[in-house]
Scaffold this motif. Structure first.
Motif, PDB file in Angstrom:
ATOM      1  N   ASP A  98       0.852  -1.181   0.000  1.00 10.76           N
ATOM      2  CA  ASP A  98       0.000   0.000   0.000  1.00 10.76           C
ATOM      3  C   ASP A  98       0.895   1.240   0.000  1.00 10.76           C
ATOM      4  O   ASP A  98       2.104   1.145   0.178  1.00 10.76           O
ATOM      5  CB  ASP A  98      -0.910   0.019   1.232  1.00 10.76           C
ATOM      6  N   MET A  99       0.280   2.393  -0.205  1.00 11.25           N
ATOM      7  CA  MET A  99       1.082   3.606  -0.308  1.00 11.25           C
ATOM      8  C   MET A  99       0.450   4.741   0.469  1.00 11.25           C
ATOM      9  O   MET A  99      -0.730   5.057   0.305  1.00 11.25           O
ATOM     10  CB  MET A  99       1.218   4.021  -1.774  1.00 11.25           C
ATOM     11  N   VAL A 100       1.233   5.366   1.356  1.00 15.93           N
ATOM     12  CA  VAL A 100       0.843   6.590   2.033  1.00 15.93           C
ATOM     13  C   VAL A 100       1.360   7.758   1.208  1.00 15.93           C
ATOM     14  O   VAL A 100       2.454   7.699   0.642  1.00 15.93           O
ATOM     15  CB  VAL A 100       1.417   6.625   3.468  1.00 15.93           C
ATOM     16  N   PHE A 101       0.578   8.817   1.129  1.00 10.82           N
ATOM     17  CA  PHE A 101       0.980   9.941   0.278  1.00 10.82           C
ATOM     18  C   PHE A 101       0.610  11.279   0.911  1.00 10.82           C
ATOM     19  O   PHE A 101      -0.237  11.357   1.808  1.00 10.82           O
ATOM     20  CB  PHE A 101       0.316   9.844  -1.097  1.00 10.82           C
ATOM     21  N   GLU A 102       1.278  12.311   0.424  1.00 11.31           N
ATOM     22  CA  GLU A 102       0.873  13.696   0.707  1.00 11.31           C
ATOM     23  C   GLU A 102       0.853  14.442  -0.618  1.00 11.31           C
ATOM     24  O   GLU A 102       1.830  14.409  -1.371  1.00 11.31           O
ATOM     25  CB  GLU A 102       1.831  14.376   1.680  1.00 11.31           C
ATOM     26  N   TYR A 103      -0.262  15.095  -0.887  1.00 10.82           N
ATOM     27  CA  TYR A 103      -0.442  15.781  -2.172  1.00 10.82           C
ATOM     28  C   TYR A 103      -0.652  17.267  -1.928  1.00 10.82           C
ATOM     29  O   TYR A 103      -1.504  17.674  -1.126  1.00 10.82           O
ATOM     30  CB  TYR A 103      -1.645  15.204  -2.914  1.00 10.82           C
ATOM     31  N   ASP A 104       0.140  18.080  -2.613  1.00  9.70           N
ATOM     32  CA  ASP A 104       0.004  19.539  -2.581  1.00  9.70           C
ATOM     33  C   ASP A 104      -0.898  19.955  -3.738  1.00  9.70           C
ATOM     34  O   ASP A 104      -0.496  19.885  -4.906  1.00  9.70           O
ATOM     35  CB  ASP A 104       1.377  20.202  -2.694  1.00  9.70           C
ATOM     36  N   ALA A 105      -2.141  20.339  -3.430  1.00 15.73           N
ATOM     37  CA  ALA A 105      -3.111  20.650  -4.481  1.00 15.73           C
ATOM     38  C   ALA A 105      -2.757  21.908  -5.242  1.00 15.73           C
ATOM     39  O   ALA A 105      -3.110  22.043  -6.426  1.00 15.73           O
ATOM     40  CB  ALA A 105      -4.507  20.783  -3.869  1.00 15.73           C
ATOM     41  N   ASN A 106      -2.075  22.848  -4.614  1.00 17.30           N
ATOM     42  CA  ASN A 106      -1.717  24.097  -5.299  1.00 17.30           C
ATOM     43  C   ASN A 106      -0.574  23.897  -6.283  1.00 17.30           C
ATOM     44  O   ASN A 106      -0.582  24.473  -7.387  1.00 17.30           O
ATOM     45  CB  ASN A 106      -1.342  25.163  -4.271  1.00 17.30           C
ATOM     46  N   ILE A 136       8.654  11.420  -5.613  1.00 13.81           N
ATOM     47  CA  ILE A 136       7.972  12.705  -5.778  1.00 13.81           C
ATOM     48  C   ILE A 136       7.577  12.867  -7.236  1.00 13.81           C
ATOM     49  O   ILE A 136       8.401  12.689  -8.141  1.00 13.81           O
ATOM     50  CB  ILE A 136       8.886  13.870  -5.340  1.00 13.81           C
ATOM     51  N   SER A 137       6.319  13.197  -7.464  1.00 18.98           N
ATOM     52  CA  SER A 137       5.819  13.389  -8.829  1.00 18.98           C
ATOM     53  C   SER A 137       5.323  14.818  -8.983  1.00 18.98           C
ATOM     54  O   SER A 137       4.372  15.237  -8.301  1.00 18.98           O
ATOM     55  CB  SER A 137       4.665  12.418  -9.129  1.00 18.98           C
ATOM     56  N   GLU A 138       5.999  15.581  -9.857  1.00 13.03           N
ATOM     57  CA  GLU A 138       5.538  16.932 -10.192  1.00 13.03           C
ATOM     58  C   GLU A 138       4.458  16.839 -11.266  1.00 13.03           C
ATOM     59  O   GLU A 138       4.412  15.883 -12.032  1.00 13.03           O
ATOM     60  CB  GLU A 138       6.713  17.773 -10.698  1.00 13.03           C
ATOM     61  N   ASN A 139       3.579  17.840 -11.302  1.00 15.50           N
ATOM     62  CA  ASN A 139       2.468  17.844 -12.284  1.00 15.50           C
ATOM     63  C   ASN A 139       1.729  16.503 -12.259  1.00 15.50           C
ATOM     64  O   ASN A 139       1.514  15.857 -13.290  1.00 15.50           O
ATOM     65  CB  ASN A 139       3.000  18.127 -13.694  1.00 15.50           C
ATOM     66  N   PHE A 140       1.361  16.083 -11.068  1.00 12.50           N
ATOM     67  CA  PHE A 140       0.825  14.743 -10.865  1.00 12.50           C
ATOM     68  C   PHE A 140      -0.448  14.479 -11.668  1.00 12.50           C
ATOM     69  O   PHE A 140      -0.605  13.419 -12.278  1.00 12.50           O
ATOM     70  CB  PHE A 140       0.556  14.523  -9.372  1.00 12.50           C
ATOM     71  N   LEU A 141      -1.371  15.432 -11.684  1.00 14.95           N
ATOM     72  CA  LEU A 141      -2.638  15.200 -12.382  1.00 14.95           C
ATOM     73  C   LEU A 141      -2.432  15.018 -13.879  1.00 14.95           C
ATOM     74  O   LEU A 141      -3.018  14.126 -14.503  1.00 14.95           O
ATOM     75  CB  LEU A 141      -3.615  16.351 -12.109  1.00 14.95           C
ATOM     76  N   ASP A 142      -1.583  15.866 -14.468  1.00 15.58           N
ATOM     77  CA  ASP A 142      -1.352  15.768 -15.911  1.00 15.58           C
ATOM     78  C   ASP A 142      -0.418  14.605 -16.261  1.00 15.58           C
ATOM     79  O   ASP A 142      -0.669  13.843 -17.192  1.00 15.58           O
ATOM     80  CB  ASP A 142      -0.752  17.068 -16.445  1.00 15.58           C
ATOM     81  N   ALA A 143       0.664  14.468 -15.505  1.00 18.20           N
ATOM     82  CA  ALA A 143       1.687  13.483 -15.848  1.00 18.20           C
ATOM     83  C   ALA A 143       1.306  12.060 -15.450  1.00 18.20           C
ATOM     84  O   ALA A 143       1.812  11.103 -16.038  1.00 18.20           O
ATOM     85  CB  ALA A 143       3.018  13.866 -15.185  1.00 18.20           C
ATOM     86  N   VAL A 169     -10.875   9.067 -13.438  1.00 21.31           N
ATOM     87  CA  VAL A 169     -10.042  10.268 -13.343  1.00 21.31           C
ATOM     88  C   VAL A 169     -10.757  11.372 -12.575  1.00 21.31           C
ATOM     89  O   VAL A 169     -10.186  12.006 -11.677  1.00 21.31           O
ATOM     90  CB  VAL A 169      -9.640  10.753 -14.752  1.00 21.31           C
ATOM     91  N   ALA A 170     -12.013  11.629 -12.911  1.00 22.72           N
ATOM     92  CA  ALA A 170     -12.761  12.709 -12.240  1.00 22.72           C
ATOM     93  C   ALA A 170     -12.886  12.454 -10.745  1.00 22.72           C
ATOM     94  O   ALA A 170     -12.834  13.397  -9.941  1.00 22.72           O
ATOM     95  CB  ALA A 170     -14.142  12.851 -12.882  1.00 22.72           C
ATOM     96  N   THR A 171     -13.028  11.179 -10.363  1.00 27.04           N
ATOM     97  CA  THR A 171     -13.151  10.829  -8.941  1.00 27.04           C
ATOM     98  C   THR A 171     -11.896  11.212  -8.177  1.00 27.04           C
ATOM     99  O   THR A 171     -11.962  11.812  -7.091  1.00 27.04           O
ATOM    100  CB  THR A 171     -13.404   9.317  -8.793  1.00 27.04           C
ATOM    101  N   ILE A 172     -10.712  10.886  -8.720  1.00 33.19           N
ATOM    102  CA  ILE A 172      -9.451  11.196  -8.055  1.00 33.19           C
ATOM    103  C   ILE A 172      -9.188  12.701  -8.057  1.00 33.19           C
ATOM    104  O   ILE A 172      -8.741  13.276  -7.058  1.00 33.19           O
ATOM    105  CB  ILE A 172      -8.289  10.439  -8.720  1.00 33.19           C
ATOM    106  N   GLU A 173      -9.448  13.357  -9.178  1.00 33.08           N
ATOM    107  CA  GLU A 173      -9.253  14.808  -9.241  1.00 33.08           C
ATOM    108  C   GLU A 173     -10.091  15.523  -8.185  1.00 33.08           C
ATOM    109  O   GLU A 173      -9.613  16.439  -7.503  1.00 33.08           O
ATOM    110  CB  GLU A 173      -9.609  15.325 -10.634  1.00 33.08           C
ATOM    111  N   LYS A 174     -11.323  15.121  -8.044  1.00 37.26           N
ATOM    112  CA  LYS A 174     -12.200  15.756  -7.057  1.00 37.26           C
ATOM    113  C   LYS A 174     -11.693  15.539  -5.642  1.00 37.26           C
ATOM    114  O   LYS A 174     -11.679  16.458  -4.813  1.00 37.26           O
ATOM    115  CB  LYS A 174     -13.622  15.200  -7.195  1.00 37.26           C
TER     116      LYS A 174
END
Length: 376
Positions: free
Chosen positions: A18-26, A46-53, A65-70
């Motif tokens: 499993d994976m624990v994460f921290e996401y910076d929405a800004n 670390i993944s930059e531009n996570f939503l697009d990349a 995709v929409a579920t995770i983005e929200k």
């Protein structure tokens, strides 16, 4: 002590994947903690531009995709006292690598790239806070791989629809398909054929249960060979089978029944004891003979009762009004038996699902424990 805690954390990470994460929405920046390799590369913490990349580029199933983005951009998570939980699919690294090496490059997110076999089911539980220094929305959570659990649930669901011996639809599923067909395609002419093996109880008694089972499996095989993929094939129980024939006339239904009996008689060469399977068939046509599924079953059974009185090899009776009075009690009793078998099948399926849910709950409790509480 710190080394021991790290060892415990490593064991948990490797064992549960499993994976624990921290996401910076800004900043659209994802930082992962752990060694989860099934769907997330462990080399890139670390993944930059996570939503697009990642998310929009095929890492997440297009439908999810929409579920995770929200979830990752939802500021209302800050005010919640409990985590938000969603279910979604992540692309399996092993399947993705195999597909990429054997297939031409496909446009990310296209329908062709969304082969469900390449994705694994996960849940994501997340909470959020506002970073005091940057003012950014930060989402903290955990991805949990539940693919085995989901596959088990799908298998249980599929099993609940089938007769165990013949792997045809059971009576409950056949009734649902029949009702759905008449509701959605009620302007067409459809026919219900019910087949009963003649003297089957005597066959079982004379040759044994195993031989009787082989007869039932042979009937199922001939049904599959005779009828179309669009027709619904089912075993109603004991030695009775049903076929819901889509978009056929009365004459076509009768011709198909004759063909089926002919194919069935030819099986005597591959059955022990050189046994020739014979049976009786009752057929009712929608909407001429009945306005709905329940009535269609009723009158088809009435026609079957009439067919059992016919002398000769071709015991096929198309329903007419003369069938009802003589065979109504038999038809009603068979419908009651079907209803009871449906209730039993549903109870068994629910019991299996409940057992699997309890096992999943136990696993979830283990995953949520503090690593320091694990004995090494």
């Amino acid at each position: 002590a710190m080394a021991v805690d790290q060892r415990k954390q490593s064991l948990l990470n490797n064992g549960y994947q499993d994976m624990v994460f921290e996401y910076d929405a800004n900043d659209d920046r994802m930082e992962q903690i752990g060694n989860y390799t099934s769907c997330i590369s462990s080399s890139n913490k670390i993944s930059e531009n996570f939503l697009d990349a990642e998310v929009r580029a095929g890492k997440v199933h297009p439908d999810d995709v929409a579920t995770i983005e929200k979830l990752l951009t939802d500021r209302s998570l800050v005010d919640r006292n409990f985590p938000a939980v969603v279910k979604f699919r992540l692309r399996n690294n092993a399947c993705a690598a195999k597909a990429d090496s054997s297939e031409p490059e496909k446009e990310a997110g296209s329908a062709n790239s969304a082969n469900n076999d390449n994705y694994m089911w996960h849940t994501c539980s997340a909470i959020a806070y506002i970073d005091q220094d940057s003012g950014h929305l930060k989402v903290v959570g955990k991805f949990i791989n539940i693919d085995q659990y989901e596959n088990r649930m799908r298998a249980l669901y599929d099993q609940s629809k089938l007769d165990v011996l013949t792997e045809l639809y059971n009576s409950k599923t056949m009734y649902r398909h029949c009702k759905s067909l008449l509701d959605l395609d009620g302007d067409e002419s459809h026919a219900l054929m019910i087949f009963d093996i003649n003297n089957f109880s005597a066959v079982n008694k004379a040759f044994g249960r195993a031989f009787g089972d082989s007869i039932l499996k042979t009937v199922a095989k001939v049904l599959r060979l005779t009828f179309r993929h669009s027709d619904y094939l089912s075993r109603l129980g004991d030695d009775e089978f049903a076929v819901m024939l889509r978009s056929v006339s009365r004459q076509q239904a009768h011709a198909l029944a004759i063909n089926f009996l002919s194919n069935l008689r030819q099986q005597h060469e591959v059955i022990a004891h050189d046994f020739a399977i014979e049976g009786s068939i009752g057929i009712a046509v929608y909407p001429d003979d009945a306005p709905d599924c329940e009535r269609l079953l009723h009158v088809a059974y009435s026609a079957l009762g009439e067919a059992k009185q016919v002398v000769g090899r071709e015991r096929i009776v198309m329903f007419d009004s003369d069938c009802v009075d003589e065979n109504i009690s038999v038809a009603e009793e068979r419908l009651r038996l079907i209803e009871r078998s449906c209730q039993v099948a549903e109870s068994e399926a629910l019991a299996c699902v409940e057992s699997a849910r309890k096992n999943a709950h136990t696993t979830k409790e283990l995953l949520s424990r503090d690593p320091s509480s694990v004995n090494v």
